[in-house]
Every structure is written in C-alpha cells, then in structure tokens.
Design a protein around this motif. Sequence first.
Motif, mmCIF file in Angstrom:
data_model
loop_
_atom_site.group_PDB
_atom_site.id
_atom_site.type_symbol
_atom_site.label_atom_id
_atom_site.label_comp_id
_atom_site.label_asym_id
_atom_site.label_seq_id
_atom_site.Cartn_x
_atom_site.Cartn_y
_atom_site.Cartn_z
ATOM 1 N N THR A 70 0.799 -1.230 0.000
ATOM 2 C CA THR A 70 0.000 0.000 0.000
ATOM 3 C C THR A 70 0.831 1.279 0.000
ATOM 4 O OG1 THR A 70 -0.094 -0.060 2.409
ATOM 5 C CG2 THR A 70 -1.885 -1.132 1.223
ATOM 6 N N ASP A 74 -0.741 8.474 6.605
ATOM 7 C CA ASP A 74 -1.577 8.716 5.427
ATOM 8 C C ASP A 74 -1.103 7.848 4.268
ATOM 9 O OD1 ASP A 74 0.441 11.204 5.819
ATOM 10 O OD2 ASP A 74 0.383 10.617 3.731
ATOM 11 N N ASP A 90 -3.844 8.880 -2.512
ATOM 12 C CA ASP A 90 -5.267 9.079 -2.809
ATOM 13 C C ASP A 90 -5.808 8.062 -3.809
ATOM 14 O OD1 ASP A 90 -5.344 11.271 -1.125
ATOM 15 O OD2 ASP A 90 -4.814 12.679 -2.721
ATOM 16 N N GLU A 124 -7.721 3.338 -3.875
ATOM 17 C CA GLU A 124 -8.969 2.630 -4.182
ATOM 18 C C GLU A 124 -8.992 2.181 -5.642
ATOM 19 O OE1 GLU A 124 -13.545 3.284 -2.821
ATOM 20 O OE2 GLU A 124 -12.011 4.595 -1.946
ATOM 21 N N GLU A 181 -8.840 2.331 12.316
ATOM 22 C CA GLU A 181 -9.394 3.138 11.222
ATOM 23 C C GLU A 181 -8.780 2.737 9.884
ATOM 24 O OE1 GLU A 181 -10.421 4.566 14.874
ATOM 25 O OE2 GLU A 181 -8.316 4.451 14.203
ATOM 26 N N HIS A 182 -7.460 2.490 9.882
ATOM 27 C CA HIS A 182 -6.797 2.002 8.669
ATOM 28 C C HIS A 182 -7.394 0.667 8.238
ATOM 29 C CE1 HIS A 182 -2.755 4.284 9.542
ATOM 30 N NE2 HIS A 182 -3.686 5.084 9.064
ATOM 31 N N LYS A 197 -10.344 -0.584 8.808
ATOM 32 C CA LYS A 197 -11.690 -0.387 8.258
ATOM 33 C C LYS A 197 -11.629 0.232 6.865
ATOM 34 C CE LYS A 197 -13.867 0.187 12.786
ATOM 35 N NZ LYS A 197 -14.451 1.135 13.737
ATOM 36 N N LYS A 198 -10.717 1.193 6.686
ATOM 37 C CA LYS A 198 -10.583 1.852 5.389
ATOM 38 C C LYS A 198 -10.212 0.848 4.303
ATOM 39 C CE LYS A 198 -7.757 5.236 2.881
ATOM 40 N NZ LYS A 198 -6.764 6.323 2.982
ATOM 41 N N PHE A 199 -9.164 0.059 4.574
ATOM 42 C CA PHE A 199 -8.710 -0.896 3.558
ATOM 43 C C PHE A 199 -9.695 -2.054 3.384
ATOM 44 C CE2 PHE A 199 -4.739 1.368 4.192
ATOM 45 C CZ PHE A 199 -4.284 1.476 2.886
ATOM 46 N N SER A 229 -12.715 -1.763 3.203
ATOM 47 C CA SER A 229 -13.813 -1.306 2.343
ATOM 48 C C SER A 229 -13.539 -1.548 0.857
ATOM 49 C CB SER A 229 -14.102 0.176 2.584
ATOM 50 O OG SER A 229 -13.046 0.992 2.089
#
Length: 254
Positions: A175, A185, A188, A191, A215-216, A218-220, A222
């Motif tokens: 990533t 961070d 962008d 995704e 949070e990371h 959950k973000k990934f 998605s």
Amino acid sequence: MIQKAIEQVLANGDRAFVPYIMAGDGGLETLKATILRLQKIGVTAIEIGIPFTDPVADGPTIELAGQRALKNGTTLKSTLATLASFAEEVTIPLVAMTYLNPILACGAEKFAHDAKQAGIHGVIIPDMPLEERAIIYQALQQEQIALIQLISLTSPAERIKKLAAASEGFIYAVTVNGITGARSDFADELEKHFAKLKAASPIPVLAGFGISTPEHVKKFASFSDGVIVGSKIVDALANDDWETVEALVVASKQ
C-alpha cells in the motif's frame, strides 16, 4: 488452505486479518503461546517473519525485532522445528516470510518439507523476483505450499497481470512505496489501484505495509479482501499489549 480460509471469512461478511509476527522476538519459547492466542481471538492466518541479517523490505520496528530475534539465536531451522512441535494445535494457515538466502542455505526441497511439517501453508520471499521463482516453486508445489506474490503500487498493468496469474493463496498488495512501518496517510489513488488488482486477480487481494490503526483496517477493508498488519502488531506484542492487537482484529469484523 489459505485461499479457502480467506474466502470463508469473506462469505461471512467480514474481511481477512493477518498479523505479522517476528519469530524469536522474545525467544522462540514464546512462539506457541503467541500463535495460539492470535488463533483464539479470530485472526484469519498468521504471517511469521524469519529474522535475517539484511532485511531489505523491513522498516525500523520489524528490523529491530529481527535483530532481537537474531541475538536470541533464532534461525530458519530452529523456527520451523519449534512450529512443528505444536503444529497439531494450530487450525489456521501459517505463512512464512523469509528472504531467499536462508532457503538456499537450507536447500529448496528440505525447506519445503520442513515447512510442511511446521504447518506452513504459504511462503512470501520479498527479495525473489517472479522470474526466479523456479528456484523454489517445484519444491513448494510438491508440499502444497502457496508461493505468494507481492505487487507494488508502481507495478505497470502488464506486470500486475503476470504477478496475479502467478500468485497463490492471496495477492500481497503493498500500500506504500518503500519499506514496512506505520503510516499516518496513504496515496489518494489506492482505491483505484485495488480495483485494478481485484479485476486482474482470480484470488483474494490483501493490503499490507503501513496499516497501523483500527481506522486504517476499516478503510482498507472497504476496498480489499483483508489486511496484513506488521509493525503495529510487532510493537504491541513486544510490550505485551494485547488490547491493541484485539482492537485491530475487531476492526476487520465490522
């Protein structure tokens, strides 16, 4: 077994969670308790790092853990022997992350045989390019051990296609550009990048490098099939901080 384990998690509506741990950090005598506890709290698989003197892919946290493990006398041979001693108690897939030199020193066939006895279902070799996979591929095939490929953010479309076709178990989608380690961070365009990978891949796509918070995760989760968390897990385990470990695992199930 790895691919099936991930697909089962996905069928349940969750995402795969794979913690990375360094074998021998804290002594090999701690390995059994760590693996069985991770298994109990619901991880999908476990990536086990083998300490190496020149770990080109490792960031500071994992490199230091490797140095501690090396000081404890940890080797590829001793790690596999330790894992084999309690392999019958492990019900989830184990993935070995090792560099090529220790495998060559052991011999491809012996490594594959010993890895099978140790309950290893997949191998990641970050310093072995796809073009060199013949060095180990046949030996791993004979023992039904998956050879997992890493795909970087900068890989062109044709390269992604080749790596996706060659990878087994899952694709390790990097990533960030650079070495492992917690990040605050990410790019962008991730995704879109993952959409390309999933379109090219017949097997699950897991995100790894830099993921360090719920949070990371959950973000990934998605836009990928799951996550691999290394530095944060290694740091937490070194401090006996299971609360942090469990919070990361829980985030993959929401």
